[in-house]
Motif scaffolding. Structure first.
Motif, PDB file in Angstrom:
ATOM      1  N   LEU A  58       0.817  -1.102  -0.074  1.00 11.42           N
ATOM      2  CA  LEU A  58      -0.235  -0.097   0.006  1.00 11.42           C
ATOM      3  C   LEU A  58       0.949   1.275  -0.051  1.00 11.42           C
ATOM      4  N   VAL A  59       2.011   1.219   0.842  1.00  9.76           N
ATOM      5  CA  VAL A  59       2.629   2.492   0.735  1.00  9.76           C
ATOM      6  C   VAL A  59       3.580   2.679  -0.579  1.00  9.76           C
ATOM      7  N   PHE A  60       3.884   1.664  -1.097  1.00  6.97           N
ATOM      8  CA  PHE A  60       4.884   1.735  -2.426  1.00  6.97           C
ATOM      9  C   PHE A  60       3.882   1.855  -3.696  1.00  6.97           C
ATOM     10  N   LEU A  61       2.463   1.015  -3.615  1.00 12.97           N
ATOM     11  CA  LEU A  61       1.933   0.998  -4.922  1.00 12.97           C
ATOM     12  C   LEU A  61       0.594   1.577  -4.683  1.00 12.97           C
ATOM     13  N   GLY A  62       0.256   2.029  -3.721  1.00 12.77           N
ATOM     14  CA  GLY A  62      -0.954   3.034  -3.333  1.00 12.77           C
ATOM     15  C   GLY A  62      -2.250   2.019  -3.632  1.00 12.77           C
ATOM     16  N   ASN A  63      -3.127   2.670  -4.370  1.00 13.44           N
ATOM     17  CA  ASN A  63      -4.458   2.084  -4.708  1.00 13.44           C
ATOM     18  C   ASN A  63      -4.229   0.975  -5.764  1.00 13.44           C
ATOM     19  N   LEU A  64      -3.180   0.753  -6.294  1.00  9.75           N
ATOM     20  CA  LEU A  64      -3.097  -0.306  -7.138  1.00  9.75           C
ATOM     21  C   LEU A  64      -3.007  -1.510  -6.230  1.00  9.75           C
ATOM     22  N   ALA A  65      -2.427  -1.772  -5.040  1.00 10.87           N
ATOM     23  CA  ALA A  65      -2.280  -2.602  -4.026  1.00 10.87           C
ATOM     24  C   ALA A  65      -3.744  -2.836  -3.859  1.00 10.87           C
ATOM     25  N   SER A  66      -4.288  -1.664  -3.297  1.00  4.64           N
ATOM     26  CA  SER A  66      -5.790  -2.038  -2.879  1.00  4.64           C
ATOM     27  C   SER A  66      -6.677  -2.720  -3.603  1.00  4.64           C
ATOM     28  N   ALA A  67      -6.701  -2.263  -5.064  1.00  4.52           N
ATOM     29  CA  ALA A  67      -7.356  -2.946  -5.935  1.00  4.52           C
ATOM     30  C   ALA A  67      -6.959  -4.368  -6.143  1.00  4.52           C
ATOM     31  N   ALA A  68      -5.770  -4.831  -6.239  1.00  3.26           N
ATOM     32  CA  ALA A  68      -5.263  -5.995  -6.293  1.00  3.26           C
ATOM     33  C   ALA A  68      -5.612  -6.779  -5.055  1.00  3.26           C
ATOM     34  N   TYR A  69      -5.711  -6.365  -3.998  1.00  2.00           N
ATOM     35  CA  TYR A  69      -6.046  -7.059  -2.654  1.00  2.00           C
ATOM     36  C   TYR A  69      -7.559  -7.391  -2.731  1.00  2.00           C
ATOM     37  N   ALA A  70      -8.343  -6.374  -3.133  1.00  2.00           N
ATOM     38  CA  ALA A  70      -9.678  -6.559  -3.269  1.00  2.00           C
ATOM     39  C   ALA A  70      -9.996  -7.563  -4.380  1.00  2.00           C
ATOM     40  N   PHE A  71      -9.342  -7.642  -5.548  1.00  2.00           N
ATOM     41  CA  PHE A  71      -9.652  -8.497  -6.659  1.00  2.00           C
ATOM     42  C   PHE A  71      -9.371 -10.060  -6.097  1.00  2.00           C
ATOM     43  N   LEU A  72      -8.189 -10.078  -5.383  1.00  2.00           N
ATOM     44  CA  LEU A  72      -7.701 -11.546  -5.100  1.00  2.00           C
ATOM     45  C   LEU A  72      -8.625 -11.826  -3.839  1.00  2.00           C
ATOM     46  N   ALA A  73      -9.193 -10.922  -3.019  1.00  2.00           N
ATOM     47  CA  ALA A  73      -9.999 -11.384  -1.991  1.00  2.00           C
ATOM     48  C   ALA A  73     -11.492 -11.742  -2.574  1.00  2.00           C
ATOM     49  N   ALA A  74     -11.955 -11.171  -3.741  1.00  2.00           N
ATOM     50  CA  ALA A  74     -13.208 -11.258  -4.413  1.00  2.00           C
ATOM     51  C   ALA A  74     -13.104 -12.629  -5.050  1.00  2.00           C
ATOM     52  N   VAL A  75     -12.020 -13.227  -5.736  1.00  2.00           N
ATOM     53  CA  VAL A  75     -11.831 -14.129  -6.387  1.00  2.00           C
ATOM     54  C   VAL A  75     -11.752 -15.327  -5.425  1.00  2.00           C
ATOM     55  N   ARG A  76     -11.175 -15.346  -4.344  1.00  2.00           N
ATOM     56  CA  ARG A  76     -11.091 -16.311  -3.319  1.00  2.00           C
ATOM     57  C   ARG A  76     -12.408 -16.766  -2.409  1.00  2.00           C
ATOM     58  N   ALA A  77     -13.396 -15.700  -2.298  1.00  2.00           N
ATOM     59  CA  ALA A  77     -14.446 -15.617  -1.487  1.00  2.00           C
ATOM     60  C   ALA A  77     -15.584 -16.411  -2.347  1.00  2.00           C
ATOM     61  N   ASP A  78     -16.429 -16.997  -1.261  1.00  2.00           N
ATOM     62  CA  ASP A  78     -17.589 -17.656  -2.053  1.00  2.00           C
ATOM     63  C   ASP A  78     -18.827 -16.699  -1.637  1.00  2.00           C
ATOM     64  N   SER A  79     -18.809 -16.044  -0.771  1.00  2.00           N
ATOM     65  CA  SER A  79     -19.724 -14.927  -0.563  1.00  2.00           C
ATOM     66  C   SER A  79     -19.603 -13.478  -0.079  1.00  2.00           C
ATOM     67  N   THR A  80     -20.381 -12.518  -0.340  1.00  2.00           N
ATOM     68  CA  THR A  80     -20.003 -11.114   0.128  1.00  2.00           C
ATOM     69  C   THR A  80     -19.344 -10.986   1.709  1.00  2.00           C
ATOM     70  N   GLY A  81     -19.997 -11.765   2.521  1.00  2.00           N
ATOM     71  CA  GLY A  81     -19.642 -11.836   3.896  1.00  2.00           C
ATOM     72  C   GLY A  81     -18.309 -12.396   4.236  1.00  2.00           C
TER      73      GLY A  81
END
Length: 124
Positions: free
Chosen positions: A75-98
């Motif tokens: 996050l410190v070095f890549l800013g919102n690119l890291a945020s977006a990547a984290y959210a994408f990976l979390a979404a891919v690996r999750a089975d539900s919104t919760g």
């Protein structure tokens, strides 16, 4: 979940392309000082870091382990690119919104802050 995955994937791509464009078309070392000389440049920078701190807090709450540390550094070095990547990976690996929000297969009990489920192995 399909829409969440598509949206986070698209936003990750937008951030990556935008950063690549910035490096190709401009010089941060030359232009960065100009941005900081402007009142709205400073406001934007503060806004960015407040948002990254909030997002980093979500990562820490979601991960609850040392796995959060590389993401916080990113996050410190890549800013919102890291945020977006984290959210994408979390979404891919999750089975539900919760699960996307908490990193757990079962939602947490709101009264106690605990749930029966433990974090799923191999998650973000």
């Amino acid at each position: 979940m399909r829409a969440l995955r598509a949206t986070t994937g698209l936003l990750t791509a937008v951030m990556a392309v935008t950063i690549a464009y910035g490096f190709a078309a401009g010089s941060f070392s030359d232009e960065g000082g100009t941005i900081l000389d402007l009142a709205w440049g400073r406001v934007t920078l503060i806004d960015l870091y407040v948002g990254l701190a909030l997002f980093g807090g979500w990562i820490v709450l979601r991960e609850r382990s040392w796995r959060a540390v590389p993401w916080l550094i990113a996050l410190v070095f890549l800013g919102n690119l890291a945020s977006a990547a984290y959210a994408f990976l979390a979404a891919v690996r999750a089975d539900s919104t919760g699960e996307f929000l908490t990193g757990r297969a079962e939602p947490l009990d709101e009264a106690t802050g605990h749930g029966d489920a433990t974090p799923r192995a191999g998650k973000v």
